[in-house]
Design a protein around this motif. Structure first.
Motif, PDB file in Angstrom:
ATOM      1  N   LYS A 414      68.921  30.172  31.213  1.00 31.14           N
ATOM      2  CA  LYS A 414      70.494  29.123  30.296  1.00 31.14           C
ATOM      3  C   LYS A 414      71.458  29.662  29.684  1.00 31.14           C
ATOM      4  CE  LYS A 414      67.465  24.334  31.523  1.00 31.14           C
ATOM      5  NZ  LYS A 414      67.380  23.518  31.159  1.00 31.14           N
ATOM      6  N   GLU A 415      70.736  30.643  28.874  1.00 32.12           N
ATOM      7  CA  GLU A 415      71.361  31.342  27.761  1.00 32.12           C
ATOM      8  C   GLU A 415      73.104  32.200  28.782  1.00 32.12           C
ATOM      9  OE1 GLU A 415      69.411  33.894  25.283  1.00 32.12           O
ATOM     10  OE2 GLU A 415      68.340  32.211  24.590  1.00 32.12           O
ATOM     11  N   LEU A 416      72.588  32.867  29.808  1.00 32.73           N
ATOM     12  CA  LEU A 416      73.522  33.080  30.538  1.00 32.73           C
ATOM     13  C   LEU A 416      74.228  32.249  31.301  1.00 32.73           C
ATOM     14  CD1 LEU A 416      71.507  36.257  31.549  1.00 32.73           C
ATOM     15  CD2 LEU A 416      73.142  36.876  29.807  1.00 32.73           C
ATOM     16  N   PHE A 417      73.863  31.172  31.958  1.00 29.30           N
ATOM     17  CA  PHE A 417      74.524  30.404  32.918  1.00 29.30           C
ATOM     18  C   PHE A 417      73.881  29.085  32.664  1.00 29.30           C
ATOM     19  CE2 PHE A 417      72.475  34.196  35.099  1.00 29.30           C
ATOM     20  CZ  PHE A 417      73.859  34.520  35.765  1.00 29.30           C
ATOM     21  N   PRO A 418      74.221  28.479  31.586  1.00 29.82           N
ATOM     22  CA  PRO A 418      74.708  27.741  30.928  1.00 29.82           C
ATOM     23  C   PRO A 418      75.097  26.612  31.821  1.00 29.82           C
ATOM     24  CG  PRO A 418      76.578  28.146  30.050  1.00 29.82           C
ATOM     25  CD  PRO A 418      75.791  29.346  30.577  1.00 29.82           C
ATOM     26  N   LYS A 419      76.321  26.211  32.637  1.00 26.80           N
ATOM     27  CA  LYS A 419      76.291  25.422  33.549  1.00 26.80           C
ATOM     28  C   LYS A 419      75.624  24.618  34.858  1.00 26.80           C
ATOM     29  CE  LYS A 419      81.031  25.317  31.318  1.00 26.80           C
ATOM     30  NZ  LYS A 419      82.241  25.246  31.748  1.00 26.80           N
ATOM     31  N   THR A 420      74.797  26.715  34.888  1.00 24.14           N
ATOM     32  CA  THR A 420      73.560  25.659  36.022  1.00 24.14           C
ATOM     33  C   THR A 420      72.229  24.537  36.461  1.00 24.14           C
ATOM     34  OG1 THR A 420      74.668  28.167  36.768  1.00 24.14           O
ATOM     35  CG2 THR A 420      72.811  27.974  37.873  1.00 24.14           C
ATOM     36  N   LEU A 421      72.225  24.349  36.872  1.00 22.24           N
ATOM     37  CA  LEU A 421      70.890  23.770  36.704  1.00 22.24           C
ATOM     38  C   LEU A 421      69.507  24.459  37.862  1.00 22.24           C
ATOM     39  CD1 LEU A 421      69.501  20.917  36.503  1.00 22.24           C
ATOM     40  CD2 LEU A 421      69.842  20.007  39.253  1.00 22.24           C
ATOM     41  N   PHE A 422      68.737  24.461  36.932  1.00 20.49           N
ATOM     42  CA  PHE A 422      67.251  25.042  37.596  1.00 20.49           C
ATOM     43  C   PHE A 422      65.813  24.614  37.435  1.00 20.49           C
ATOM     44  CE2 PHE A 422      70.012  28.375  34.858  1.00 20.49           C
ATOM     45  CZ  PHE A 422      69.772  30.061  35.426  1.00 20.49           C
ATOM     46  N   SER A 423      65.618  24.636  38.351  1.00 20.22           N
ATOM     47  CA  SER A 423      64.656  23.215  38.997  1.00 20.22           C
ATOM     48  C   SER A 423      63.299  24.124  39.384  1.00 20.22           C
ATOM     49  CB  SER A 423      65.276  22.712  40.015  1.00 20.22           C
ATOM     50  OG  SER A 423      65.580  23.065  41.090  1.00 20.22           O
ATOM     51  N   PHE A 424      62.092  23.693  38.681  1.00 21.73           N
ATOM     52  CA  PHE A 424      61.020  25.082  39.174  1.00 21.73           C
ATOM     53  C   PHE A 424      59.962  23.495  39.612  1.00 21.73           C
ATOM     54  CE2 PHE A 424      63.079  26.891  35.509  1.00 21.73           C
ATOM     55  CZ  PHE A 424      62.784  28.802  36.252  1.00 21.73           C
ATOM     56  N   GLU A 425      59.156  23.807  40.074  1.00 22.48           N
ATOM     57  CA  GLU A 425      58.084  23.518  41.048  1.00 22.48           C
ATOM     58  C   GLU A 425      57.003  23.879  41.347  1.00 22.48           C
ATOM     59  OE1 GLU A 425      57.197  21.087  45.846  1.00 22.48           O
ATOM     60  OE2 GLU A 425      59.270  21.487  44.692  1.00 22.48           O
ATOM     61  N   ILE A 426      55.867  24.321  39.743  1.00 23.09           N
ATOM     62  CA  ILE A 426      54.938  24.773  40.017  1.00 23.09           C
ATOM     63  C   ILE A 426      53.407  24.277  40.391  1.00 23.09           C
ATOM     64  CG2 ILE A 426      53.844  26.062  38.592  1.00 23.09           C
ATOM     65  CD1 ILE A 426      56.458  26.435  37.153  1.00 23.09           C
ATOM     66  N   GLU A 427      52.795  24.642  42.074  1.00 21.77           N
ATOM     67  CA  GLU A 427      51.895  24.293  42.036  1.00 21.77           C
ATOM     68  C   GLU A 427      50.303  24.845  41.403  1.00 21.77           C
ATOM     69  OE1 GLU A 427      52.216  23.711  45.922  1.00 21.77           O
ATOM     70  OE2 GLU A 427      54.048  22.848  46.315  1.00 21.77           O
ATOM     71  N   ILE A 428      50.687  26.010  40.914  1.00 25.71           N
ATOM     72  CA  ILE A 428      49.148  26.612  40.293  1.00 25.71           C
ATOM     73  C   ILE A 428      49.649  26.633  38.650  1.00 25.71           C
ATOM     74  CG2 ILE A 428      48.722  27.172  42.751  1.00 25.71           C
ATOM     75  CD1 ILE A 428      50.163  30.489  41.553  1.00 25.71           C
ATOM     76  N   ASP A 429      48.204  26.593  38.445  1.00 23.40           N
ATOM     77  CA  ASP A 429      47.869  26.413  37.065  1.00 23.40           C
ATOM     78  C   ASP A 429      48.447  28.340  36.745  1.00 23.40           C
ATOM     79  OD1 ASP A 429      47.686  23.678  36.779  1.00 23.40           O
ATOM     80  OD2 ASP A 429      45.211  24.211  36.631  1.00 23.40           O
ATOM     81  N   SER A 430      47.503  29.321  37.141  1.00 19.43           N
ATOM     82  CA  SER A 430      48.062  30.487  36.610  1.00 19.43           C
ATOM     83  C   SER A 430      47.886  31.109  38.049  1.00 19.43           C
ATOM     84  CB  SER A 430      46.816  31.166  35.496  1.00 19.43           C
ATOM     85  OG  SER A 430      45.557  30.528  35.914  1.00 19.43           O
ATOM     86  N   PHE A 431      47.932  32.663  37.306  1.00 19.53           N
ATOM     87  CA  PHE A 431      47.430  33.846  38.545  1.00 19.53           C
ATOM     88  C   PHE A 431      47.485  34.955  37.594  1.00 19.53           C
ATOM     89  CE2 PHE A 431      52.124  32.891  38.215  1.00 19.53           C
ATOM     90  CZ  PHE A 431      52.553  33.603  38.527  1.00 19.53           C
TER      91      PHE A 431
END
Length: 538
Positions: A414-431
């Motif tokens: 976000k510091e490099l691309f403040p106008k870009t939307l980043f969305s995350f879908e995380i289904e596992i706790d750790s690896f």
């Protein structure tokens, strides 16, 4: 008796020739592939059963009439003429020895000498019987000659008295005919019943073979001598991707009209009538197949068709490719280290001279010196990336908290691309993975997606578990990848960005493989741009 003796000898000879052909193909293959210094005859006679059909005693290679190699050493073979049949010829030396001759592709002649103890046994047993049959035959001929002489000199049966009369009672003839027809009808019913039994037995055997072949991981297809389909198993259909609508008896040219490698291979196999192989043939869903063609011969060694054995070797060929890439990387690392050392020395000199120039020249040259400094920085980055790519990565796996890891990535992006939307879908706790190398790879892929999406664009990341792998799916809302770009997007120094070095994606792919996975092009789930799957083992 003569007919029985002749039949037994012929049957023993045919069985012997059939076994000689079977053993000879294996031995000739070993003569082609093996180290002749370590060659040995595998078909030694058994101590428990010495009556084998054919026991190889010697093998040799000739060039014309010149002997170039023989096993056992100093063994003397009988003289012979070069074979005219490309499949191979069997020459009978005596009732107990035969030679198999075949012409190899390089012009040499392979010769294998066999002893035939079973045929010798049948031959020995036939001698007394043949002698007795000759005596009986000679005695019968002698009696016939005497009888004819007596008949000729006799006057008791004048020609006028010889009179062949039709049967006196026609009813007896009809009864005899009726009885004969009844016997024939009974025999016909018996033969029909036997035929039904054989068909039922054949159906059972075919069913068993079909069930067995369905359980195999190897596919097979059988064609007759004209190239018409005779049989196949479901595995072959799934590996090759045979058309759904085809019949037994259909010609291979119609079946593989759109598959040129298969078409040429089957055609060559039918023409050569020899064992042939082909590597890395593309099958269904881009599977890489290994195929061997084996000629089918009948009991008289006549060519009946070919059997194709098909095996999925995708993992093997993939491993071969990885090993070649690693070997190339090893060589590249040695070269890159030397080149990088020289380039860095030059860049250090340029940086030092540039600092002196800034002190000497007025401020009007600042813009130019800044451009030079930027180019020097870009060259240093290329050198560092090249060294990172060429050298082995020291993988130190540790447990990574999924939410924390991707939250840190999102903050940096976000510091490099403040106008870009980043969305995350995380289904596992750790690896488990090497955190430093993973951070570098994933950051670079998401950064590429943000640049492709542009201002106001979107990058979507999904983290999930797929069997024993962690799958990190990354896609963007950019224009996507054309077919030309997909072909060489992971090639070294290939970049379609203005300031790209062509090292980012190759490095990310290497990191994925070093973590026990891979980086591949995927299909987007939510957006319409480019999509990648970064896979690592758990």
């Amino acid at each position: 008796m003569f007919f029985k003796i002749s039949f037994d000898l012929k049957r023993a000879s045919e069985k012997t020739n059939q076994e000689i052909f079977g053993k000879s193909y294996d031995l000739v293959s070993k003569l082609k592939a093996a180290n002749l210094a370590n060659f040995s005859l595998p078909f030694a006679p058994s101590t428990k059963n010495e009556m084998e059909l054919a026991v190889p005693k010697a093998a040799a290679l000739y060039l014309g009439k010149h002997k170039i190699w023989i096993y056992p050493k100093d063994f003397e073979l009988p003289t012979f003429n070069e074979p005219s049949d490309p499949v191979g010829e069997i020459v009978s030396i005596s009732f107990s020895r035969r030679m198999f001759l075949t012409k190899l592709e390089d012009g040499r002649t392979a010769v294998i000498l066999y002893q035939t103890p079973e045929y010798k046994k049948v031959w020995s047993q036939s001698i007394p019987a043949s002698f007795l049959a000759l005596l009986v035959g000679a005695f019968g001929i002698f009696l016939l000659i005497i009888t004819l002489k007596r008949f000729k000199n006799s006057s008791d049966f004048p020609e006028s008295q010889i009179n062949i009369k039709p049967p006196e009672n026609p009813i007896d003839s009809l009864l005899l005919l009726k009885k004969t027809l009844a016997e024939l009808r009974e025999k016909n019913l018996f033969l029909e019943a036997e035929l039904r039994k054989e068909r039922k037995r054949t159906k059972v055997v075919s069913s068993v073979l079909e069930n067995l072949s369905s359980a195999l991981n190897t596919g097979f297809i059988r064609f007759d001598a004209q190239g018409n389909l005779q049989s196949f198993n479901p595995v072959a259909k799934n590996l090759i991707g045979l058309p759904i609508l085809f019949r037994i008896g259909e010609n291979f040219k119609k079946m593989f009209a759109k598959n040129e490698p298969f078409l040429e291979f089957i055609e060559t196999s039918l023409e050569s009538k020899e064992i042939a192989t082909i590597d890395a043939v593309k099958g269904l869903q881009d599977k890489l197949l290994f195929i061997i063609s084996i000629p089918i011969l009948d009991e008289m060694s006549h060519f009946e068709g070919v059997l194709l054995i098909i095996e999925d070797k995708s993992e093997f060929y993939s491993m071969q490719k990885i090993m070649r890439e690693r070997e190339a990387l090893s060589r590249l690392g040695e070269v890159a280290a030397g080149v990088a050392h020289e380039i860095r020395n030059g860049l250090n000199v340029l940086s030092g001279e540039l600092r002196l120039l800034r002190k000497t020249f007025p401020e009007s040259f600042v813009e130019r010196t800044n451009r030079i400094e930027n180019e020097i920085g870009q060259m240093e980055k290329v050198v560092k990336d090249l060294l990172y790519y060429a050298k082995p990565i020291a993988i130190q796996k540790e447990e990574i908290n999924s939410s924390e890891f991707f939250a840190e990535l999102e903050q940096s992006l976000k510091e490099l691309f403040p106008k870009t939307l980043f969305s995350f879908e995380i289904e596992i706790d750790s690896f488990f993975a090497d955190k430093d190398s993973l951070n570098r790879a994933i950051f670079n892929i998401i950064k590429n997606g943000a640049e492709a999406a542009g201002e106001g664009g979107e990058v979507f990341v999904k983290v999930s578990k797929n069997n024993s792998f962690v799958e990190i799916h990354i896609e963007d809302s950019g224009e996507g990848l054309s077919s030309d770009i997909k072909e060489d997007i992971f090639a070294l120094f290939t970049s379609y960005k203005k300031d790209g070095t062509g090292l980012g994606l190759p490095i990310a792919k290497k990191i994925a493989r070093e973590n026990g996975g891979d980086l591949t092009i995927s299909k987007p789930i939510r957006l319409q741009g480019a999509a990648f799957d970064f896979i690592i083992s758990l």
